[in-house]
Design an enzyme around this catalytic site. Structure first.
Site, mmCIF file in Angstrom:
data_model
loop_
_atom_site.group_PDB
_atom_site.id
_atom_site.type_symbol
_atom_site.label_atom_id
_atom_site.label_comp_id
_atom_site.label_asym_id
_atom_site.label_seq_id
_atom_site.Cartn_x
_atom_site.Cartn_y
_atom_site.Cartn_z
ATOM 1 N N SER A 56 -5.263 -0.737 -1.006
ATOM 2 C CA SER A 56 -5.317 0.121 -2.182
ATOM 3 C C SER A 56 -6.675 -0.109 -2.806
ATOM 4 O O SER A 56 -7.250 -1.179 -2.674
ATOM 5 C CB SER A 56 -4.228 -0.256 -3.180
ATOM 6 O OG SER A 56 -4.582 -1.462 -3.829
ATOM 7 N N CYS B 60 -9.300 -0.027 -9.498
ATOM 8 C CA CYS B 60 -9.249 0.733 -10.751
ATOM 9 C C CYS B 60 -10.349 0.305 -11.697
ATOM 10 O O CYS B 60 -11.027 1.138 -12.263
ATOM 11 C CB CYS B 60 -7.888 0.706 -11.392
ATOM 12 S SG CYS B 60 -7.134 -0.875 -11.551
ATOM 13 N N HIS C 23 -2.475 -13.171 -7.649
ATOM 14 C CA HIS C 23 -2.106 -11.914 -8.306
ATOM 15 C C HIS C 23 -1.421 -12.200 -9.630
ATOM 16 O O HIS C 23 -0.943 -13.306 -9.889
ATOM 17 C CB HIS C 23 -1.193 -11.093 -7.398
ATOM 18 C CG HIS C 23 -1.958 -10.301 -6.364
ATOM 19 N ND1 HIS C 23 -3.173 -9.731 -6.630
ATOM 20 C CD2 HIS C 23 -1.664 -9.975 -5.080
ATOM 21 C CE1 HIS C 23 -3.605 -9.091 -5.540
ATOM 22 N NE2 HIS C 23 -2.712 -9.226 -4.590
ATOM 23 N N GLU D 272 -5.526 -13.201 -11.617
ATOM 24 C CA GLU D 272 -5.179 -12.067 -12.461
ATOM 25 C C GLU D 272 -4.098 -12.451 -13.479
ATOM 26 O O GLU D 272 -3.209 -13.220 -13.159
ATOM 27 C CB GLU D 272 -4.643 -10.912 -11.601
ATOM 28 C CG GLU D 272 -5.670 -10.339 -10.655
ATOM 29 C CD GLU D 272 -5.034 -9.762 -9.391
ATOM 30 O OE1 GLU D 272 -3.837 -9.435 -9.407
ATOM 31 O OE2 GLU D 272 -5.751 -9.655 -8.380
ATOM 32 N N GLU E 218 -12.372 -2.923 -11.000
ATOM 33 C CA GLU E 218 -12.899 -4.185 -10.533
ATOM 34 C C GLU E 218 -14.395 -4.073 -10.250
ATOM 35 O O GLU E 218 -14.820 -3.337 -9.355
ATOM 36 C CB GLU E 218 -12.159 -4.633 -9.263
ATOM 37 C CG GLU E 218 -10.745 -5.138 -9.526
ATOM 38 C CD GLU E 218 -9.679 -4.059 -9.419
ATOM 39 O OE1 GLU E 218 -9.998 -2.878 -9.634
ATOM 40 O OE2 GLU E 218 -8.520 -4.390 -9.112
#
Lengths: 892, 308
Positions: free
Chosen positions: A328, A487, A522, A623, A489
């Site tokens: 993605s 999106c 994540h 994250e 980064e």
């Protein structure tokens, strides 16, 4: 008096070409479709080649799969090819992970459930409208919560999955991560959704910028020749590298094989175009097929000669990379600057006019909108909301630091206005040097309500890059080449010297040169970690003891904060170790070959991604989600428990356990704080208790909240950011580089909110967290946008890969030309204060509420969620509720 | 820097105001107004005191407010103790009105300044900012000193004309409402005569002509159906503008967006049951009026279509 509900439309609307309209209509009627072609040929070849060198084995399998993909061309298309035979197709990659798409009774599924790889799926919500196949019907089986597969293909898919059982990156990684001390605890962390998703096998690549340069410059034949020449050159030489020097031979062989595979795939499409040309009666369509044939036949071997060929080639390269791995967020980078030389040449030579370019760009938008990624429901619904984040950057500065925007980028904005689709979303790399006309065109695009472009700060990004890639010799010139990957980064890129046709000029075009980002650890749910701190390591939803007891009384705010940091560090360390192992397994057997050969400097070094062939490798991160709920909770604890002693910690915990006297969010099917319903005193609670809950909840709500420019809260945020962004650097990725902080929520604030108890900031159990990392919790930013922006910039954004701030504006608030200019001033102000990212939803909240009630009327309604734009009907309910609840800045 | 510790009563501070002057603005709403217009859209600012807003939707009838009430409902309307608000656990009660010092406001201005853009600044509105004259004078002086662009939204209702002009000298941009030209009608609609208002506008316009300050003065005319939208009023207004040589007017279509606030304040909204022409009809009417101004070479903006 006229009191009827008036829905304010968005001010700007475009008109796409008839051709695009027709193809968009097909898209609206198409469902996400899965088939087995690719995995079948891949697996078959892979298992034939037992004991072959890993890179070559994977390359052979990829070549086999690419060359067997059925070519399908749809009438009216000018840009052709898609991931599979389906218009909106994707496929499973069981070599990464196979448990999640098995039936719930299956032993594989049960196994993945136990180790927490599917817990995210259970709490993610998939939008039930649009092209999502959330339920089986007729002869279509719904898998992974979103995709449809023909019933007759199901047995083959299950057989393929079984072939990979115990051999996939997921299974093999799991075998070794179990050797990390405390692995039990890691399973509990995943099960309780303290962390959402493992990294190494879910979407191991992506959130990076592709590099189209080499095929544009050399063509496939040129690249195959380079690989062959290199093989002769390196065969048998270690070149001073006793570890992997010899591997260069096999790597070049692998590169060559994959190039041949993709070449064959393009030629299959050329053949199909020829076939269609033969049988077509309509003369115009016949002519178009002929042109498609000629274009494909040319680019399969040679560098493109025209804008159209270059655009086609870039698209083909893009989906070739996407077919190679589960990805993605493969961003196009600054495609407008890459293609500008072709555009300029064609325009000068009278080969193309602006309107044609806009139509091609519209068609390209449609192609990208069709890109699906087959992954688990947790990943696709819980993080991506069905979007695959193919992000197009515009603006920024050039190699010499000048305004890099150009007229082709203006046309890309125009195409985005005329053809509003979720992909590619646009990111504007904001710099004070950028031209006002360009910026105002971007604002006009925002006013269509699509939410793009988002605005990212060029200066802040460059500061981040120079610091993070210092050890890999990033310099200021290279820092200027950056783009957004995924999106939002910030991703390292490089300038490549492009020459085209007979043009004597050398164009320096930017393209990706770094590894994937948003890999590593994540989404860690900060409010959930706080829950564990307050309840001595016990998950309040499952009553499972996730972390070892800390056995502290939490008698002071300092002790509380120290305990939080301890817990957080423990979680991070465990996750870093386990995910490093998963990624290491990925790189041994599943390394990128096609994506690698595109990126500097694999082709010249002879090393792929797994042997540090990329120029920049320090891309792994940690994250977080729910930052603002954590900060507000800390402020409330500090005020109510420690500073003013309005309640005891035990009282607070008791209230949290009882959700402050409210029903669960799930039972009333709303995930917005506004809609929560109290328990009645007839439901097993006394009136006295309810009053007590009420009193406590009121104090929690009244505590200072982020976004109001209040020092009390802002200082807590600044302290947290300084500590968190610093601690990340204490950990290393498998590639031996320090990690950094990544602060975006994507859609995880929905699923992670769903499993978290009430928080000390007054948020109730199960409700969605504040979105992004810097958006205020809905309804709590009471001093207007200036105060919010001021709070948001109380710390240094360049210490982190990104931050995220979403704004919801009523269309009236930015009406007219003057409204556009004022919006631009607002953006400028935030950027000058050092804000990294800003994006807007221009929409009337009443319209969203209406759309929730009547989704059938809103198939084309787009909203901005986190770093991406998506169809309203394809978003899960919990995220829809959050978007509605966001504070709307209206006409003031 | 010497700043007085005087305080102003202010009922709202809004960032991101886009229709209250050039650029982006921070708008300060002063409590208290000498007029009481029937249609006032900020009723919480009509009186020079803190007001309690009661939201029945949030109220759970727990009566915690009663328990804490000191007056026990006597003279509730005049109460400034507001202990009930603090007692409410549901945020059903809210106070409008807070005291700010010059320092408090300057802190907010410094915070917001990066976001105003080149042309933006501060707008003083209300209620009626002139009512807290001394404080207004001080804060304007402070803004001038720090190069902050100032605007005012006012009724120009101030007895002493020299004081009025003195204040306006510190203002970069002014919106002044003219609600009705006929004195009797004005009294009926706003409870005061328009004599002072028209005199002040005349004098200010004269100063403007002589280029003292306030080179930008825009009149505003809220068009209230059936109240002041008659041809006679429009013509009188045009005459007045020609006489004073004012060139720009902003006509505001009536809206009832303030009506919910009347409920919250437990006040009666006079317009509640009136039947108004539809949005389309009103738009037509606004265009007609605009045409009349335009015919006399007066620049006319409708609603939020301002000159910025």
């Amino acid at each position: 008096m006229h009191n009827e509900l008036k829905l304010f439309p968005r001010e700007i609307k475009g008109q796409m070409s008839e051709r695009t309209q027709k193809l968009l209509k097909i898209y609206y009627q198409t469902l996400s479709s899965v088939d087995n072609e690719f995995p079948y040929w891949y697996s078959r070849k892979y298992f034939e080649l037992d004991n072959e060198v890993a890179a070559v084995r994977r390359a052979q399998a990829l070549k086999e799969a690419f060359s067997h993909l059925t070519a399908v061309i749809f009438p009216g298309e000018l840009i052709v090819m898609q991931k599979t035979m389906h218009y909106r197709g994707s496929f499973a990659m069981p070599w990464l992970s196979e448990g999640y798409f098995m039936s719930k009774e299956d032993e594989f599924y049960q196994a993945s459930l136990k180790r927490g790889s599917t817990s995210a799926d259970q709490h993610s919500k998939m939008g039930s409208g649009g092209g999502n196949v959330t339920k089986s019907f007729g002869k279509v089986v719904s898998i992974a919560g979103k995709f449809g597969i023909r019933e007759e293909e199901m047995p083959a898919l299950l057989e393929l999955a079984r072939m990979w059982y115990g051999k996939s990156v997921d299974d093999l990684g799991n075998k070794y991560e179990k050797m990390v001390p405390g692995y039990d605890c890691k399973e509990k962390i995943m099960r309780s959704l303290v962390c959402m998703f493992d990294s190494g096998y879910t979407l191991p690549q992506g959130r990076e910028v592709i590099n189209y340069y080499y095929p544009l410059q050399y063509g496939f034949d040129g690249l195959i020749k380079i690989a062959s020449d290199k093989m002769s050159e390196v065969a048998g030489f270690a070149n001073g590298d006793g570890m992997v020097g010899m591997n260069r031979l096999y790597n070049y062989q692998a590169i060559k094989l994959v190039l041949e595979g993709v070449q064959a795939w393009i030629l299959n499409y050329a053949k199909e175009a020829k076939r269609l040309e033969h049988i077509e009666n309509d003369l115009d369509q016949k002519q178009e097929y002929q042109e498609i044939y000629e274009n494909l036949q040319w680019i399969a071997y040679h560098p493109p000669r025209s804008f159209k060929e270059a655009l086609q080639l870039c698209w083909t390269l893009h989906i070739a990379v996407l077919n190679e791995d589960a990805i993605s967020g493969l961003s196009l980078g600054r495609l407008g600057q890459v293609l500008y030389p072709y555009y300029e040449n064609d325009l000068r030579n009278g080969k193309i006019i602006e309107e044609q370019v806009i139509e091609l760009l519209e068609l390209q938008r449609l192609k990208f909108t069709c890109v699906d990624c087959f992954a688990s429901m947790g990943v696709v619904g819980g993080v991506l909301s069905g979007n695959t984040f193919n992000n197009l950057s515009i603006g920024g500065t050039d190699k010499d630091g000048r305004d890099a925007s150009n007229t082709l980028e203006m046309l890309m904005l125009e195409a985005g206005i005329r053809c509003p689709t979720p992909q590619p979303t646009l990111s504007l790399l904001y710099d004070d040097k950028l031209d006002d006309e360009f910026l105002l065109k971007a604002v006009q695009s925002v006013k269509t309500g699509t939410g793009y472009p988002a605005f990212m700060n060029n200066r802040v990004a460059m500061e981040f890059l120079l610091e993070q890639y210092r050890n890999e010799n990033m310099n200021i010139e290279e820092a200027r080449a950056w783009s957004i990957g995924g999106c939002l980064e910030t991703s390292p890129c490089s300038w490549m010297p492009l020459k085209i046709n007979s043009d004597p000029k050398t164009y320096y075009i930017p393209g990706g040169s770094g590894q994937p980002t948003s890999v590593g650890v994540h989404f860690v749910s900060l409010p959930k970690v706080l829950e564990l701190v307050l309840f001595d390591g016990v998950d309040q939803r499952t009553s499972e003891s996730v972390l070892e007891k800390h056995n502290r009384k939490l008698n002071s705010y300092d002790e509380l904060l120290a305990t939080f940091k301890d817990y957080f560090s423990k979680i991070v360390e465990l996750l870093v170790r386990c995910n490093n192992i998963q990624h290491d397994i990925w790189r041994k057997n599943n390394m990128a070959i096609f994506n690698s050969l595109l990126k500097p400097d694999c082709l010249s070094k002879g090393h792929l991604i797994n042997e540090l062939g990329y120029r920049y490798n320090a891309t792994f991160n940690i994250e977080t989600t729910g930052t603002i709920n954590l900060i507000n909770s800390l402020a409330s604890l500090k005020k109510n428990i420690y500073d003013e002693k309005r309640m005891t910690l035990d009282e607070l915990k008791w209230a949290i356990k009882n959700n402050c006297g409210y029903k669960t969010a799930e039972s009333i099917n709303s995930y917005s704080l506004m809609d929560q319903v109290k328990i009645a005193d007839t439901e097993g609670v006394t009136r006295r208790e309810l009053e007590h809950f009420e009193e406590i909840h009121s104090l929690l709500m009244k505590a200072p909240k982020y976004g109001n420019s209040e020092e009390y809260v802002d200082s807590i945020l600044k302290d947290w950011e300084d500590w968190f962004t610093g601690m990340c650097r204490n950990y290393q990725s498998l590639y031996g580089h320090p990690l950094y902080a990544c602060q975006i929520s994507v859609s995880t604030h929905g699923a992670m909110g769903a499993v978290t108890s009430a928080t000390p900031d007054g948020r109730l159990a199960g409700t969605t967290f504040a979105d992004g990392s810097l958006s205020a919790y809905p309804g709590t930013d009471k001093n207007g946008p200036f105060a919010l922006m001021n709070s948001a910039t109380c710390f240094d954004h360049s210490r982190s890969q990104n931050t995220q701030l979403n704004f919801k504006l009523h269309p009236m608030a930015i009406a007219g030309n003057s409204g556009s200019k004022k919006l631009l001033e607002l953006i400028r102000g935030y950027m000058r204060r050092g804000g990294f990212h800003l994006q807007f939803n221009v929409v009337d909240t009443n319209m969203l509420k209406d759309a929730q009630k009547h989704p059938e009327n809103y198939r084309d309604l787009l909203v901005r969620v986190a770093g991406f734009t998506q169809y309203w009907v394809e978003i899960g309910k919990n995220i829809q509720d959050e978007v509605i609840a966001r504070t709307e800045y209206g006409e003031m | 820097m010497s700043m007085s510790e005087d305080l102003a009563l202010i009922f709202d501070v809004q960032g991101y105001s886009v229709h209250d002057g050039p650029g982006l603005r921070t708008t300060i709403f002063f409590s208290g107004c000498p007029l009481s217009c029937l249609w006032c859209s900020n009723p919480e600012g009509m009186l020079f005191k803190k007001r309690i807003m009661y939201n029945a939707l949030h109220c759970k009838l727990c009566l915690k407010c009663n328990e804490r009430c000191i007056l026990l409902e006597k003279n509730c309307k005049d109460c400034q103790l507001l202990s009930c608000v603090e007692a409410c656990p549901h945020q059903a009660l809210r106070v409008c009105g807070k005291h700010y010092s010059i320092n408090d406001l300057m802190r907010i201005f410094r915070r917001d300044r990066p976001f105003w853009g080149a042309e933006g600044g501060v707008t003083f509105s209300g209620g009626e900012p002139l009512l807290q004259e001394k404080f207004l004078h001080q804060i304007l002086t402070e803004c001038n000193k720090t190069h902050i662009h100032t605007a005012i939204e006012t009724s120009a209702y101030m007895e002493n004309c020299d004081d009025f002009l003195d204040i306006m000298e510190h203002v970069d941009f002014a919106f002044i409402d003219v609600k009705a030209m006929n004195e009797e009608k004005h009294r009926k609609l706003t409870s005061v005569s328009n004599k002072i208002i028209l005199r002040n506008i005349r004098d200010l316009a004269r100063c403007q002509k002589e280029k003292i300050r306030s080179e930008k003065l825009v009149l505003r005319y809220p068009v209230i159906p059936g109240m002041n939208d008659d041809d006679q009023n429009v013509e009188a207004l045009i005459d007045f503008m020609q006489e004073t040589e004012l060139k720009v007017i902003n006509i505001l279509p009536f809206h009832s967006m303030g009506s919910s606030k009347y409920d919250l304040l437990n006040l009666n909204y006079e317009f509640k049951d009136l039947l108004f022409p539809s949005i389309e009809e009103r738009a037509g009417q606004m265009a007609n009026i605009a045409e009349k101004f335009a015919a006399k070479k007066i620049q006319c903006f409708i609603g939020s279509e301002t000159l910025f």
